[in-house]
Design an enzyme around this catalytic site. Structure first.
Site, PDB file in Angstrom:
ATOM      1  N   LYS A  45       0.796  -1.227   0.000  1.00  0.00           N
ATOM      2  CA  LYS A  45       0.000   0.000   0.000  1.00  0.00           C
ATOM      3  C   LYS A  45       0.838   1.292   0.000  1.00  0.00           C
ATOM      4  CE  LYS A  45      -3.396  -1.386  -0.457  1.00  0.00           C
ATOM      5  NZ  LYS A  45      -3.788  -2.293  -1.593  1.00  0.00           N
ATOM      6  N   HIS A 100       7.333  -7.435  -2.091  1.00  0.00           N
ATOM      7  CA  HIS A 100       7.033  -6.833  -0.778  1.00  0.00           C
ATOM      8  C   HIS A 100       7.960  -7.444   0.288  1.00  0.00           C
ATOM      9  CE1 HIS A 100       3.501  -4.769  -2.141  1.00  0.00           C
ATOM     10  NE2 HIS A 100       2.692  -5.800  -2.170  1.00  0.00           N
ATOM     11  N   SER A 130      -4.799   2.715   4.151  1.00  0.00           N
ATOM     12  CA  SER A 130      -5.008   2.022   2.884  1.00  0.00           C
ATOM     13  C   SER A 130      -5.039   0.499   3.106  1.00  0.00           C
ATOM     14  CB  SER A 130      -3.872   2.406   1.925  1.00  0.00           C
ATOM     15  OG  SER A 130      -4.021   1.774   0.697  1.00  0.00           O
TER      16      SER A 130
HETATM   17  S1  PPS Z   1      -0.459  -3.130  -3.143  1.00  0.00           S
HETATM   18  O1  PPS Z   1      -1.677  -3.922  -2.773  1.00  0.00           O
HETATM   19  O2  PPS Z   1       0.586  -3.262  -2.134  1.00  0.00           O
HETATM   20  O3  PPS Z   1       0.017  -3.454  -4.496  1.00  0.00           O
HETATM   21  O4  PPS Z   1      -0.964  -1.625  -3.117  1.00  0.00           O
HETATM   22  P1  PPS Z   1      -0.145  -0.362  -3.645  1.00  0.00           P
HETATM   23  O5  PPS Z   1      -0.266  -0.282  -5.093  1.00  0.00           O
HETATM   24  O6  PPS Z   1       1.204  -0.327  -3.036  1.00  0.00           O
HETATM   25  O7  PPS Z   1      -0.951   0.822  -2.970  1.00  0.00           O
HETATM   26  C1  PPS Z   1      -2.286   1.099  -3.286  1.00  0.00           C
HETATM   27  C2  PPS Z   1      -2.507   2.565  -2.941  1.00  0.00           C
HETATM   28  O8  PPS Z   1      -1.902   3.379  -3.970  1.00  0.00           O
HETATM   29  C3  PPS Z   1      -2.907   4.235  -4.516  1.00  0.00           C
HETATM   30  N1  PPS Z   1      -2.592   4.546  -5.921  1.00  0.00           N
HETATM   31  C4  PPS Z   1      -2.427   5.791  -6.378  1.00  0.00           C
HETATM   32  N2  PPS Z   1      -2.468   6.981  -5.736  1.00  0.00           N
HETATM   33  C5  PPS Z   1      -2.303   8.096  -6.492  1.00  0.00           C
HETATM   34  N3  PPS Z   1      -2.102   8.082  -7.827  1.00  0.00           N
HETATM   35  C6  PPS Z   1      -2.061   6.911  -8.507  1.00  0.00           C
HETATM   36  N4  PPS Z   1      -1.881   6.929  -9.825  1.00  0.00           N
HETATM   37  C7  PPS Z   1      -2.218   5.692  -7.766  1.00  0.00           C
HETATM   38  N5  PPS Z   1      -2.236   4.383  -8.087  1.00  0.00           N
HETATM   39  C8  PPS Z   1      -2.457   3.697  -6.958  1.00  0.00           C
HETATM   40  C9  PPS Z   1      -4.184   3.418  -4.316  1.00  0.00           C
HETATM   41  O9  PPS Z   1      -5.322   4.223  -4.480  1.00  0.00           O
HETATM   42  C10 PPS Z   1      -3.977   2.936  -2.900  1.00  0.00           C
HETATM   43  O10 PPS Z   1      -4.039   3.979  -1.939  1.00  0.00           O
HETATM   44  P2  PPS Z   1      -5.372   4.400  -1.151  1.00  0.00           P
HETATM   45  O11 PPS Z   1      -4.908   5.378  -0.106  1.00  0.00           O
HETATM   46  O12 PPS Z   1      -5.956   3.167  -0.557  1.00  0.00           O
HETATM   47  O13 PPS Z   1      -6.263   5.049  -2.169  1.00  0.00           O
END
Ligand code: PPS
Length: 287
Positions: A45, A100, A130
């Protein structure tokens, strides 16, 4: 492979049995990295999917076709997931890999290569929020309970993938062992264009300004949210319950303010200072 209620424990850390097996964790620990590999390392996340999309587009020189037609787990697989070995058959050049895993799982094989390593970090208060919502929708993770209950477990590291504090400290303190770039979610958010150029420089993969423009346009939260290849809507409801939440949830900095009480904020920041005071990491926990 469903195994939704199974957990695989390794080195004291729990991993969802839906995606990990003893063999797949072993495979990761003996992984043969190539000098041409780029490895995205994150605590869950923290911006994994965002970085997977950016790197896909950098290496395609801004051509959006691969990002729009191939699911992220096939083009940028997690090396510890059970399907990785099959996905990587016949792929040797410029592989984008994701993990991870904590440092001690990968240190040995990764040090044997000159692969490029990109560590993406995010304010832990936003990570825990998240992660909490992800637990609600991902049927392969335990029910999180209340936010307060989940926060306690996150602080003590009793969550799947282990302690956020240990993850970031271990990787960052060993950065000199690798061809390593540290970048934050907040940096991507503040200036995506500048971040893409920074990444291109690190990857020694220069792009024309038009290609950078395309990447910046494609990788906004609003556009990525609509991309089925990364928004996980291809995953059936039994595995990720899309009625209980969206993977692409909010995509903002500071959502923790909507979730932490004043007491939780103070307690978390105190623990953050205690746990992180022996590290060089510049990460404004109060962001
Ligand atoms: S995972 O399951 O570990 O692969 O998740 P990860 O991709 O690391 O994290 C998911 C969060 O990243 C946000 N996200 C983004 N935020 C802003 N801009 C873009 N383009 C973007 N892409 C992914 C996603 O919404 C999750 O955060 P939260 O706070 O839950 O919205």
């Amino acid at each position: 492979m469903a195994n939704l209620n199974e957990t695989v424990r390794s080195s004291g850390i729990d991993f969802p049995g839906h995606l990990h097996t003893r063999q797949s964790l072993q495979y990761a620990q003996e992984f043969k990295f190539c000098d041409t590999d780029t490895v995205i390392i994150t605590y869950p996340k923290s911006g994994t999917t965002w970085m997977q999309e950016i790197l896909t587009l950098i290496y395609s020189d801004g051509n959006t076709l691969p990002a729009k037609t191939i699911p992220n787990w096939l083009r940028t697989p997690w090396i510890e997931h059970y399907y990785c070995e099959n996905v990587l058959v016949n792929k040797t050049d410029h592989r984008i890999l994701t993990t991870h895993l904590p440092y001690h799982f990968l240190a040995k094989p990764l040090k044997q290569s000159n692969a490029k390593v990109i560590y993406v970090a995010r304010n832990p208060k936003d990570v825990v929020v998240s992660f909490y919502y992800f637990h609600k929708m991902a049927n392969f993770l335990p029910e999180p309970g209340t936010f307060g209950e989940f926060l306690e477990k996150f602080i003590t590291g009793e969550v799947n993938y282990g302690s956020w504090f240990e993850h970031i400290k271990e990787w960052e303190s060993h950065r000199n062992e690798f061809n390593f770039l540290f970048i934050t979610y907040e940096e991507l958010m503040k200036d995506l264009r500048k971040s893409v150029i920074r990444l291109c420089n690190f990857l020694e993969h220069p792009l024309l300004p038009e290609a950078v423009d395309t990447i910046v346009r494609h990788c906004t939260f609003a556009n990525m949210k609509e991309n089925k290849m990364i928004n996980y809507t291809l995953i059936p409801n039994e595995i990720m319950n899309h009625e209980r939440g969206k993977f692409m949830r909010k995509g903002v900095v500071g959502d923790w303010k909507e979730h932490f009480t004043q007491e939780q904020k103070q307690a978390f920041e105190k623990i953050f200072q205690e746990k992180m005071n022996d590290s060089n990491i510049v990460l404004n926990c109060a962001l």
